[in-house]
Design a protein around this motif. Sequence first.
Motif, PDB file in Angstrom:
ATOM      1  N   ARG A 113      -6.707  21.359  32.555  1.00  0.00           N
ATOM      2  CA  ARG A 113      -7.695  20.533  31.857  1.00  0.00           C
ATOM      3  C   ARG A 113      -7.504  19.059  32.203  1.00  0.00           C
ATOM      4  N   THR A 114      -6.268  18.606  32.209  1.00  0.00           N
ATOM      5  CA  THR A 114      -5.987  17.208  32.527  1.00  0.00           C
ATOM      6  C   THR A 114      -6.388  16.878  33.959  1.00  0.00           C
ATOM      7  N   PHE A 115      -6.076  17.771  34.889  1.00  0.00           N
ATOM      8  CA  PHE A 115      -6.415  17.540  36.299  1.00  0.00           C
ATOM      9  C   PHE A 115      -7.924  17.406  36.482  1.00  0.00           C
ATOM     10  N   LEU A 116      -8.691  18.282  35.833  1.00  0.00           N
ATOM     11  CA  LEU A 116     -10.136  18.231  35.973  1.00  0.00           C
ATOM     12  C   LEU A 116     -10.707  16.907  35.484  1.00  0.00           C
ATOM     13  N   MET A 117     -10.155  16.384  34.398  1.00  0.00           N
ATOM     14  CA  MET A 117     -10.677  15.136  33.847  1.00  0.00           C
ATOM     15  C   MET A 117     -10.180  13.917  34.613  1.00  0.00           C
ATOM     16  N   ARG A 124     -15.124  15.147  29.082  1.00  0.00           N
ATOM     17  CA  ARG A 124     -14.447  16.103  28.210  1.00  0.00           C
ATOM     18  C   ARG A 124     -15.346  17.303  27.880  1.00  0.00           C
ATOM     19  N   GLU A 125     -16.630  17.051  27.601  1.00  0.00           N
ATOM     20  CA  GLU A 125     -17.506  18.155  27.233  1.00  0.00           C
ATOM     21  C   GLU A 125     -17.714  19.108  28.407  1.00  0.00           C
ATOM     22  N   ARG A 126     -17.798  18.589  29.637  1.00  0.00           N
ATOM     23  CA  ARG A 126     -17.911  19.456  30.815  1.00  0.00           C
ATOM     24  C   ARG A 126     -16.632  20.262  31.010  1.00  0.00           C
ATOM     25  N   MET A 127     -15.484  19.619  30.760  1.00  0.00           N
ATOM     26  CA  MET A 127     -14.210  20.327  30.859  1.00  0.00           C
ATOM     27  C   MET A 127     -14.172  21.460  29.834  1.00  0.00           C
ATOM     28  N   LEU A 128     -14.666  21.203  28.614  1.00  0.00           N
ATOM     29  CA  LEU A 128     -14.674  22.238  27.586  1.00  0.00           C
ATOM     30  C   LEU A 128     -15.605  23.386  27.965  1.00  0.00           C
ATOM     31  N   ASP A 129     -16.692  23.088  28.674  1.00  0.00           N
ATOM     32  CA  ASP A 129     -17.558  24.161  29.185  1.00  0.00           C
ATOM     33  C   ASP A 129     -16.782  25.061  30.152  1.00  0.00           C
TER      34      ASP A 129
END
Length: 215
Positions: A113-117, A124-129
């Motif tokens: 999750r951290t890497f993606l952001m 954050r909302e795209r990461m949560l998707d």
Amino acid sequence: MHMYGNWRSAAAFRVRIALKLKGIPYEETFIDLDAGDQHKPEFRAINPQGAVPALFDDDGPPLTQSLAILDYLEETKGGVRLLPEEPRARARARSLAQVVACDTHPLYVPRVRTFLMEHYGLPRERMLDFLRNAFETGLRTLETRLGTEPGTGRYCQGDAVSHADLCLVSLWVGTGIFGIDTAPYPTVARIAEACLALPEVAAAHPLRQPGAPGA
């Protein structure tokens, strides 16, 4: 035994359940993942991957990776058996466990999750998707298999708890933490609730560990 873990780690949860079901005394040192303790040299000397759990048995080197630890406990310790004796049933239990531990859980761990952001600028909302898709893909696979395959009983494989159930319940608890809609997965829900009704599983629950909110 001495385990390094963290209250919210699904992998540590799986191992914690196995230790409790088998009646194995252990101590647990909690690694603060939010503070980055997993990256400190002293912990990297234990596990170069910087991940929990890491388990010490007597004076031997640390054991890492939850499925490998579960196999070690099954092969070397007494207590309740957590894999079936019959080869095909054992293979199915392991297959279901790997749906969670190998194909689903690795996609939503904090480092991903951290890497993606941080590296791709993913909001954050795209990461949560992305995270929700990982959960839902794993849950759909489990629901389809558990709802249609003849090996399913009270638990994932027949009427005895196995590694598959330890993995399933570790995924299920995460659905509450991340707000995943669980209505489409009634078979998974039934088995998860049967697991959570066991005192050993309840005692190992992430929210009952030191460092957890309200612990």
